[in-house]
Scaffold this motif. Sequence first.
Motif, PDB file in Angstrom:
ATOM      1  N   ALA A  73      -3.720  -6.901  -6.258  1.00  0.00           N
ATOM      2  CA  ALA A  73      -2.406  -6.425  -6.726  1.00  0.00           C
ATOM      3  C   ALA A  73      -1.264  -7.305  -6.233  1.00  0.00           C
ATOM      4  CB  ALA A  73      -2.192  -4.974  -6.302  1.00  0.00           C
ATOM      5  N   VAL A  74      -1.386  -7.872  -5.044  1.00  0.00           N
ATOM      6  CA  VAL A  74      -0.275  -8.680  -4.522  1.00  0.00           C
ATOM      7  C   VAL A  74      -0.411 -10.169  -4.834  1.00  0.00           C
ATOM      8  CG1 VAL A  74       0.280  -7.037  -2.696  1.00  0.00           C
ATOM      9  CG2 VAL A  74      -1.256  -8.944  -2.192  1.00  0.00           C
ATOM     10  N   ARG A  75      -1.579 -10.609  -5.232  1.00  0.00           N
ATOM     11  CA  ARG A  75      -1.789 -12.046  -5.432  1.00  0.00           C
ATOM     12  C   ARG A  75      -1.783 -12.503  -6.879  1.00  0.00           C
ATOM     13  NH1 ARG A  75      -3.540 -14.284  -0.561  1.00  0.00           N
ATOM     14  NH2 ARG A  75      -4.558 -12.780   0.790  1.00  0.00           N
ATOM     15  N   GLU A  76      -2.085 -11.644  -7.806  1.00  0.00           N
ATOM     16  CA  GLU A  76      -2.248 -12.087  -9.190  1.00  0.00           C
ATOM     17  C   GLU A  76      -1.742 -11.020 -10.138  1.00  0.00           C
ATOM     18  OE1 GLU A  76      -6.914 -11.273  -9.739  1.00  0.00           O
ATOM     19  OE2 GLU A  76      -6.383 -12.412  -7.961  1.00  0.00           O
ATOM     20  N   ALA A  77      -1.802 -11.344 -11.415  1.00  0.00           N
ATOM     21  CA  ALA A  77      -1.424 -10.373 -12.431  1.00  0.00           C
ATOM     22  C   ALA A  77      -2.528  -9.316 -12.466  1.00  0.00           C
ATOM     23  CB  ALA A  77      -1.266 -11.053 -13.776  1.00  0.00           C
ATOM     24  N   ALA A  78      -2.360  -8.309 -11.671  1.00  0.00           N
ATOM     25  CA  ALA A  78      -3.400  -7.293 -11.498  1.00  0.00           C
ATOM     26  C   ALA A  78      -3.379  -6.299 -12.649  1.00  0.00           C
ATOM     27  CB  ALA A  78      -3.186  -6.564 -10.181  1.00  0.00           C
ATOM     28  N   SER A  79      -4.516  -5.658 -12.839  1.00  0.00           N
ATOM     29  CA  SER A  79      -4.593  -4.597 -13.834  1.00  0.00           C
ATOM     30  C   SER A  79      -3.833  -3.375 -13.316  1.00  0.00           C
ATOM     31  CB  SER A  79      -6.053  -4.219 -14.085  1.00  0.00           C
ATOM     32  OG  SER A  79      -6.582  -3.549 -12.949  1.00  0.00           O
ATOM     33  N   ARG A  80      -3.465  -2.500 -14.231  1.00  0.00           N
ATOM     34  CA  ARG A  80      -2.804  -1.252 -13.837  1.00  0.00           C
ATOM     35  C   ARG A  80      -3.713  -0.449 -12.898  1.00  0.00           C
ATOM     36  NH1 ARG A  80       1.371   2.275 -15.158  1.00  0.00           N
ATOM     37  NH2 ARG A  80       0.735   4.455 -15.088  1.00  0.00           N
ATOM     38  N   ASP A  81      -5.029  -0.477 -13.151  1.00  0.00           N
ATOM     39  CA  ASP A  81      -5.967   0.234 -12.266  1.00  0.00           C
ATOM     40  C   ASP A  81      -5.933  -0.326 -10.846  1.00  0.00           C
ATOM     41  OD1 ASP A  81      -6.763   1.959 -14.253  1.00  0.00           O
ATOM     42  OD2 ASP A  81      -8.699   0.983 -14.603  1.00  0.00           O
ATOM     43  N   ASP A  82      -5.899  -1.656 -10.724  1.00  0.00           N
ATOM     44  CA  ASP A  82      -5.822  -2.261  -9.381  1.00  0.00           C
ATOM     45  C   ASP A  82      -4.529  -1.864  -8.685  1.00  0.00           C
ATOM     46  OD1 ASP A  82      -8.248  -3.604  -9.173  1.00  0.00           O
ATOM     47  OD2 ASP A  82      -7.462  -5.491  -9.960  1.00  0.00           O
ATOM     48  N   ILE A  83      -3.434  -1.913  -9.428  1.00  0.00           N
ATOM     49  CA  ILE A  83      -2.143  -1.557  -8.820  1.00  0.00           C
ATOM     50  C   ILE A  83      -2.168  -0.096  -8.387  1.00  0.00           C
ATOM     51  CG2 ILE A  83       0.334  -1.281  -9.261  1.00  0.00           C
ATOM     52  CD1 ILE A  83       0.018  -3.766 -11.170  1.00  0.00           C
ATOM     53  N   ALA A  84      -2.676   0.780  -9.251  1.00  0.00           N
ATOM     54  CA  ALA A  84      -2.745   2.209  -8.921  1.00  0.00           C
ATOM     55  C   ALA A  84      -3.603   2.428  -7.677  1.00  0.00           C
ATOM     56  CB  ALA A  84      -3.313   2.998 -10.098  1.00  0.00           C
ATOM     57  N   THR A  85      -4.769   1.793  -7.627  1.00  0.00           N
ATOM     58  CA  THR A  85      -5.655   1.944  -6.471  1.00  0.00           C
ATOM     59  C   THR A  85      -4.993   1.399  -5.213  1.00  0.00           C
ATOM     60  OG1 THR A  85      -7.622   1.847  -7.864  1.00  0.00           O
ATOM     61  CG2 THR A  85      -7.929   1.364  -5.526  1.00  0.00           C
ATOM     62  N   ALA A  86      -4.355   0.238  -5.341  1.00  0.00           N
ATOM     63  CA  ALA A  86      -3.697  -0.388  -4.188  1.00  0.00           C
ATOM     64  C   ALA A  86      -2.583   0.500  -3.632  1.00  0.00           C
ATOM     65  CB  ALA A  86      -3.143  -1.758  -4.592  1.00  0.00           C
ATOM     66  N   VAL A  87      -1.764   1.050  -4.524  1.00  0.00           N
ATOM     67  CA  VAL A  87      -0.668   1.923  -4.091  1.00  0.00           C
ATOM     68  C   VAL A  87      -1.230   3.173  -3.418  1.00  0.00           C
ATOM     69  CG1 VAL A  87       1.187   3.448  -4.906  1.00  0.00           C
ATOM     70  CG2 VAL A  87       1.048   1.082  -5.737  1.00  0.00           C
ATOM     71  N   ARG A  88      -2.207   3.809  -4.066  1.00  0.00           N
ATOM     72  CA  ARG A  88      -2.763   5.047  -3.500  1.00  0.00           C
ATOM     73  C   ARG A  88      -3.463   4.792  -2.171  1.00  0.00           C
ATOM     74  NH1 ARG A  88      -4.507   6.302  -9.465  1.00  0.00           N
ATOM     75  NH2 ARG A  88      -2.598   7.322 -10.158  1.00  0.00           N
ATOM     76  N   TYR A  89      -4.148   3.666  -2.067  1.00  0.00           N
ATOM     77  CA  TYR A  89      -4.840   3.322  -0.815  1.00  0.00           C
ATOM     78  C   TYR A  89      -3.840   3.109   0.318  1.00  0.00           C
ATOM     79  CZ  TYR A  89      -7.571   0.668   2.569  1.00  0.00           C
ATOM     80  OH  TYR A  89      -8.162   0.220   3.727  1.00  0.00           O
ATOM     81  N   THR A  90      -2.763   2.369   0.062  1.00  0.00           N
ATOM     82  CA  THR A  90      -1.791   2.109   1.126  1.00  0.00           C
ATOM     83  C   THR A  90      -0.996   3.369   1.477  1.00  0.00           C
ATOM     84  OG1 THR A  90      -0.355   1.109  -0.555  1.00  0.00           O
ATOM     85  CG2 THR A  90      -1.628  -0.400   0.828  1.00  0.00           C
ATOM     86  N   LEU A  91      -0.724   4.220   0.495  1.00  0.00           N
ATOM     87  CA  LEU A  91      -0.092   5.510   0.816  1.00  0.00           C
ATOM     88  C   LEU A  91      -1.028   6.351   1.683  1.00  0.00           C
ATOM     89  CD1 LEU A  91       1.546   6.465  -2.608  1.00  0.00           C
ATOM     90  CD2 LEU A  91       2.768   5.924  -0.478  1.00  0.00           C
ATOM     91  N   GLN A  92      -2.319   6.320   1.375  1.00  0.00           N
ATOM     92  CA  GLN A  92      -3.320   7.035   2.169  1.00  0.00           C
ATOM     93  C   GLN A  92      -3.319   6.515   3.617  1.00  0.00           C
ATOM     94  OE1 GLN A  92      -7.427   7.288   0.470  1.00  0.00           O
ATOM     95  NE2 GLN A  92      -7.916   5.824   2.072  1.00  0.00           N
ATOM     96  N   LEU A  93      -3.237   5.197   3.800  1.00  0.00           N
ATOM     97  CA  LEU A  93      -3.181   4.631   5.155  1.00  0.00           C
ATOM     98  C   LEU A  93      -1.941   5.134   5.892  1.00  0.00           C
ATOM     99  CD1 LEU A  93      -4.170   0.871   4.609  1.00  0.00           C
ATOM    100  CD2 LEU A  93      -5.609   2.720   5.513  1.00  0.00           C
ATOM    101  N   LEU A  94      -0.802   5.154   5.193  1.00  0.00           N
ATOM    102  CA  LEU A  94       0.434   5.632   5.806  1.00  0.00           C
ATOM    103  C   LEU A  94       0.278   7.076   6.269  1.00  0.00           C
ATOM    104  CD1 LEU A  94       3.458   5.277   6.514  1.00  0.00           C
ATOM    105  CD2 LEU A  94       3.955   6.068   4.192  1.00  0.00           C
ATOM    106  N   ALA A  95      -0.265   7.934   5.394  1.00  0.00           N
ATOM    107  CA  ALA A  95      -0.426   9.351   5.737  1.00  0.00           C
ATOM    108  C   ALA A  95      -1.407   9.540   6.895  1.00  0.00           C
ATOM    109  CB  ALA A  95      -0.899  10.132   4.513  1.00  0.00           C
ATOM    110  N   GLU A  96      -2.448   8.704   6.955  1.00  0.00           N
ATOM    111  CA  GLU A  96      -3.417   8.814   8.050  1.00  0.00           C
ATOM    112  C   GLU A  96      -2.828   8.360   9.379  1.00  0.00           C
ATOM    113  OE1 GLU A  96      -7.397   8.080   5.291  1.00  0.00           O
ATOM    114  OE2 GLU A  96      -6.764   6.485   6.644  1.00  0.00           O
ATOM    115  N   ARG A  97      -2.004   7.316   9.338  1.00  0.00           N
ATOM    116  CA  ARG A  97      -1.450   6.750  10.580  1.00  0.00           C
ATOM    117  C   ARG A  97      -0.204   7.459  11.063  1.00  0.00           C
ATOM    118  NH1 ARG A  97      -2.329   0.406   8.994  1.00  0.00           N
ATOM    119  NH2 ARG A  97      -4.577   0.631   8.645  1.00  0.00           N
TER     120      ARG A  97
END
Length: 123
Positions: free
Chosen positions: A20-44
């Motif tokens: 998601a941060v390096r290339e023209a990512a698919s919407r699915d990659d962007i969605a997964t990336a956003v949800r994953y990093t939000l999950q990390l924030l909530a866990e930490r």
Amino acid sequence: MGMARARIADDVGIPAVDRAVREAASRDDIATAVRYTLQLLAERSPGNTLEVRVPPFGAVQCVEGPRHTRGTPPNVIETDAETWLALATGTKTWADAVAEASTSASGTRADLTGRIPLLKLPR
């Protein structure tokens, strides 16, 4: 209460963030990336004093503090996926995101200083 969303595993989340941060990512990659990093924030930074929103992909409540019981938390951060992923991976600072108005932050605890970056990607 709805069912909790399934946790995104590191071996799924990290490559999605990388794409998601390096290339023209698919919407699915962007969605997964956003949800994953939000999950990390909530866990930490567990809690429900601050709501971080990255429409249309997700939102989490995090950060300990005074509990609000209904409606929108008094502290809300909202940003777009590109800015959120830059913050989450440390390519953009919190101060820069707020200064350039790509991020809105309302409330006394709406500040991610010291809580980001969440993930350092190899260069």
